[in-house]
Design a protein around this motif. Structure first.
Motif, PDB file in Angstrom:
ATOM      1  N   GLN A  37       0.827  -1.192   0.000  1.00 26.60           N
ATOM      2  CA  GLN A  37       0.000   0.000   0.000  1.00 26.60           C
ATOM      3  C   GLN A  37       0.867   1.250   0.000  1.00 26.60           C
ATOM      4  N   LEU A  38       0.262   2.336  -0.449  1.00 27.98           N
ATOM      5  CA  LEU A  38       1.006   3.592  -0.573  1.00 27.98           C
ATOM      6  C   LEU A  38       1.485   4.097   0.783  1.00 27.98           C
ATOM      7  N   LYS A  39       0.694   3.880   1.815  1.00 30.70           N
ATOM      8  CA  LYS A  39       1.087   4.396   3.130  1.00 30.70           C
ATOM      9  C   LYS A  39       2.300   3.661   3.691  1.00 30.70           C
ATOM     10  N   ASP A  40       2.616   2.478   3.148  1.00 30.63           N
ATOM     11  CA  ASP A  40       3.780   1.712   3.610  1.00 30.63           C
ATOM     12  C   ASP A  40       5.040   2.032   2.821  1.00 30.63           C
ATOM     13  N   MET A  41       4.953   2.997   1.895  1.00 30.52           N
ATOM     14  CA  MET A  41       6.131   3.364   1.087  1.00 30.52           C
ATOM     15  C   MET A  41       6.905   4.521   1.700  1.00 30.52           C
ATOM     16  N   GLY A  42       6.639   4.829   2.967  1.00 31.16           N
ATOM     17  CA  GLY A  42       7.283   5.977   3.594  1.00 31.16           C
ATOM     18  C   GLY A  42       8.800   5.879   3.613  1.00 31.16           C
ATOM     19  N   GLU A  43       9.316   4.682   3.899  1.00 28.00           N
ATOM     20  CA  GLU A  43      10.774   4.528   3.961  1.00 28.00           C
ATOM     21  C   GLU A  43      11.412   4.741   2.598  1.00 28.00           C
ATOM     22  N   LEU A  78       2.490  12.475  -5.357  1.00 30.29           N
ATOM     23  CA  LEU A  78       2.545  11.824  -4.048  1.00 30.29           C
ATOM     24  C   LEU A  78       2.475  12.851  -2.922  1.00 30.29           C
ATOM     25  N   MET A  79       2.993  14.037  -3.156  1.00 34.17           N
ATOM     26  CA  MET A  79       3.029  15.078  -2.139  1.00 34.17           C
ATOM     27  C   MET A  79       1.615  15.482  -1.710  1.00 34.17           C
ATOM     28  N   ALA A  86       2.214  12.731   7.210  1.00 35.35           N
ATOM     29  CA  ALA A  86       2.498  14.160   6.991  1.00 35.35           C
ATOM     30  C   ALA A  86       3.997  14.412   6.885  1.00 35.35           C
ATOM     31  N   ARG A  87       4.792  13.691   7.662  1.00 36.33           N
ATOM     32  CA  ARG A  87       6.250  13.908   7.616  1.00 36.33           C
ATOM     33  C   ARG A  87       6.802  13.591   6.227  1.00 36.33           C
ATOM     34  N   ILE A  88       6.334  12.515   5.607  1.00 36.17           N
ATOM     35  CA  ILE A  88       6.819  12.143   4.276  1.00 36.17           C
ATOM     36  C   ILE A  88       6.355  13.160   3.245  1.00 36.17           C
TER      37      ILE A  88
END
Length: 690
Positions: A37-43, A78-79, A86-88
């Motif tokens: 999922q997109l929310k897991d692509m933070g790293e 993505l922004m 929010a940090r990403i």
């Protein structure tokens, strides 16, 4: 992982890693993984921001501009995605703004380093309104501490006496004296630890009285006396004649409680403080810095004659807060409505300019313009597209703002389709007009639509451009954009046959004339293998521009090879291909001789096209698992029939292209023959030289 990315970025910044590897790392971090999922692509996105900040300036040059634009287009989409933390999103925003600021970080404009004394003085005048006089070599720094013109009670370094001295000793010119009735303690002025001319000493004689605060006409030559003269005066005070010693106590009239005129600074008469530049004149040659003021002027106690003015800090102007989002959206709707009714372009542009919308609101403003015209006639949508392009020309919006607005409306398509079923067709018109007006490029539009996102919007956009322009213009633009059409289809349809079928259904197969040629040419050869018929068919159906195209030569050679196998073997089994009979070998040679005129017509004196023909042969043999001796036979026949020259064989050997499979196995089969060919060519060269 972030540490490894930092290490890779630093290596790339030092040119220790090739740019292609850095681009591959960036693409890997940008790609959306399956089942993730997109929310897991933070790293991954945090690592992407890190490597962009490190090597972005090196990669952002003219040749790689299109790639960088695609990267940042994806980062902008993505922004604005609320699924990410929010940090990403803020990291992505900082990285995008860093490129917009020409890779200059915001902290580079803030001076946090050490400051000189002159800079501190200037900051004090500017920010606090306080003037700090500069002490030069000719003026004593302890003037205000040891000046005989100041009373002892204001000396900053005077020790606290205590006792009776607290009551009497602090007054200038006063003392409690000695004798019977006077209690002497360790705090008394006469028992102090220092010799003070204000008090009587134990020697039994009267010490000279100190000089009081004088009026402006009484002590003009006493202020700037140097230290030597001051000390001599104190040493000789005991031996002075009585007429020079003022007897008795000071009168109250002679003591002025007002500050001297020199301490009252006129702000309007003070020049601006300027940093002093050290001079190269030796101290001995410089004029004395302390001098006695002219007669008739009051002494300036340690201050310059014309002290610099104290600049007051300007009052902060209270800025009017920008309009709220709802107000801006209402103003945008009013501008579009008025423009569609009056068709006055200048009034609409001025209306947008007077809105003074902040930059972050511009995509929403353009989205509102597009939304307001979706249910209007085609003419109104065309006018809105013209207005958006005019806003870009006036510098009020950018192509990036349009892409963000376009994607925002696309995300709302499921809801809009309930009221406007043809919303994607209308949006395709906006996209087509934006590409024609060069507001955005075709590659920028294609990137967020890859893997069938919002399918078939991209194909609808191509259809609209065909109507607005012509096929030839669109074909040239599509080839220049280097868009991979297979990636624009859903994953299940990403193959050549399905792609050609879809394009034919949309009337866009003219974009890939070679794909259609691949099927039609083999049918034509099977129907009539005569070289004259084949050449005439190619001349009538294939554009002359494609005759020197490597893809065309690849298809032509592949069609001939497939026809030869079709005629020689009843079944394409490995045994028959690896061990052909003598009759089959003769038939193969005769068929090649029959196609020789056509191949020579398109390959003669074109070494690069001959190399493409050899690669087509390599792929053909690889598809049949490299039957024993097949590749070598064709090489020898092509060489003997003068279809392919020696230079092309050697160029194929040295070429390291990886796009065609089977190069290693092919070299293994023909390496000995290529070595013989190279040696024979060298011997011929030596014979010609002799």
């Amino acid at each position: 992982m972030l540490g490894n990315i930092k290490f890779i970025g630093e290596l790339g910044k030092l040119d220790l890693i090739h740019e292609s590897i850095l681009h591959k790392c960036i693409k890997t971090l940008l790609e959306k993984k399956k089942r993730v999922q997109l929310k897991d692509m933070g790293e991954d996105l945090e690592c992407l921001c890190q490597i962009m900040r490190t090597v972005g300036p090196r990669l952002d040059h003219e040749k790689a501009k299109s790639l960088m634009d695609q990267y940042y287009g994806r980062m902008r989409s993505l922004m604005n995605n609320k699924d990410l933390p929010a940090r990403i999103r803020f990291l992505l925003q900082d990285t995008v703004e860093l490129r917009e600021n020409n890779w200059v970080p915001r902290k580079a404009f803030i001076d946090n380093g050490p400051k000189t004394i002159n800079q501190i003085r200037q900051d004090a005048v500017k920010d606090l309104g306080v003037f700090i006089p500069q002490m030069s070599q000719g003026i004593r720094t302890d003037f205000f501490q040891e000046s005989p013109f100041l009373p002892a009670r204001i000396k900053p370094d005077r020790e606290t006496l205590g006792g009776l001295a607290d009551m009497f000793g602090q007054m200038p010119g006063s003392g409690i004296g000695t004798g019977p009735g006077v209690i002497q303690d360790r705090f008394s002025p006469t028992m102090g630890r220092r010799t003070n001319p204000l008090f009587n000493g134990h020697g039994g004689h009267m010490a000279p009285a100190p000089q009081p605060f004088m009026k402006s006409n009484q002590g003009q030559n006493l202020l700037f006396q140097n230290q030597t003269h001051s000390s001599q005066q104190q040493a000789q005070s005991k031996d002075m004649p009585p007429r020079f010693i003022k007897k008795g106590q000071l009168n109250a009239d002679e003591i002025s409680l007002r500050p001297a005129q020199s301490f009252i600074l006129n702000k309007n008469q003070m020049p601006k403080l300027q940093p002093q530049i050290p001079t190269m004149i030796p101290p001995s040659a410089q004029p004395p810095r302390t001098s006695t003021p002219p007669l008739g002027q009051p002494p300036q106690l340690g201050l310059k004659t014309n002290p610099p003015p104290i600049q007051e800090k300007p009052q902060k102007t209270i800025k009017k807060p920008p309009p709220a989002k709802e107000e801006l959206l209402k103003m945008t709707e009013n501008v579009v409505t008025a423009y569609l009714s009056s068709k006055h372009m200048n009034d609409a542009v001025n209306g947008v300019r007077e809105m003074k919308a902040p930059k972050h609101f511009l995509p929403e403003m353009l989205s509102k313009m597009i939304m307001c015209s979706l249910e209007s006639p085609d003419e109104d949508r065309e006018h809105v597209s013209t207005l958006i392009n005019m806003l870009r020309m006036e510098g009020l919006v950018t192509g990036e703002n349009f892409m963000q607005a376009f994607l925002n409306v696309l995300d709302q398509c499921p809801k809009i389709e309930l009221d406007v079923p043809l919303v994607k067709s209308y949006l395709a018109q906006f996209a087509a007009r934006a590409i024609i007006a060069e507001l955005v490029s075709m590659a920028e539009l294609a990137h967020p639509l890859e893997n069938g996102t919002h399918f078939p919007l991209f194909l609808l956009c191509l259809q609209q451009m065909t109507k607005m322009k012509d096929r030839e213009w669109l074909t040239d633009l599509f080839q220049q954009s280097k868009v991979n059409m297979q990636k624009m289809l859903p994953e299940i349809d990403q193959n050549k046959d399905r792609m050609l079928e879809i394009l034919e259904g949309k009337g866009l197969s003219f974009l890939f004339p070679l794909m259609k040629l691949e099927k039609e040419l083999l049918k034509q050869i099977i129907a009539d293998p005569a070289p004259q018929t084949i050449y005439k068919w190619i001349k009538d159906n294939i554009s002359p521009k494609l005759h020197t195209d490597k893809g065309f030569v690849n298809i032509l050679m592949t069609s001939f090879l497939q026809y030869i196998i079709h005629e020689m073997y009843t079944t394409e089994s490995d045994d028959q291909l690896s061990a052909p009979t003598k009759e089959q070998l003769d038939q193969e040679k005769q068929l090649l001789l029959g196609f020789k005129p056509v191949m020579q017509k398109f390959l003669h004196e074109h070494v690069d096209l001959q190399v493409s023909a050899l690669y087509a042969l390599q792929v053909h043999c690889n598809a049949h698992a490299f039957p024993k001796g097949m590749l070598l036979r064709y090489f020898v026949n092509f060489y003997d029939m003068e279809i392919i020259e020696e230079e092309a064989f050697l160029a194929w050997k040295e070429d390291i292209a990886q796009e065609f499979p089977g190069k290693g196995k092919a070299l293994f089969q023909v390496n000995q023959w290529l070595t013989w060919l190279e040696t024979a060519e060298e011997e011929e060269s030596e014979e010609e030289a002799d």
